[in-house]
Design a protein around this motif. Structure first.
Motif: not given
Length: 90
Positions: A5, A7, A37, A39, A57, A59, A61
């Motif tokens: 993944e 970030l 992810i 963020h 996305a 997920a 953050a």
């Protein structure tokens, strides 16, 4: 072995509460075969929904949005209701 993944933090948006960089998220999500992810920049629940539905996305953050009630006023974690999040993501 590859990444499982990514970030992805938008340094330009980090801590601004101006929303995620949707263009950046979309470009990366379209270019890689692994979950992304998002963020950096969330300031409201709609920003979360936009990162997923418009940015692509997998997920998100969060930092300041759940740690501060408002800029300059630190509090314990403030987590939104599950029902509210589900409405934003649909």
């Amino acid at each position: 072995m590859g990444a499982g993944e990514i970030l992805l933090t938008s340094i330009d948006r980090e801590g601004t509460w101006d929303g995620y960089d949707l263009d950046l998220i979309r470009r990366v999500a379209d270019a890689v075969p692994v979950p992304v992810i998002a963020h950096g920049g969330a300031g409201c629940l709609q920003d979360i929904g936009d990162a997923v539905t418009k940015g692509g996305a997998s997920a998100i953050a969060l930092g300041s949005m759940v740690v501060f009630q408002k800029r300059g006023m630190g509090v314990l974690v403030n987590f939104p209701d599950v029902e509210v999040l589900q409405g934003v993501l649909s």
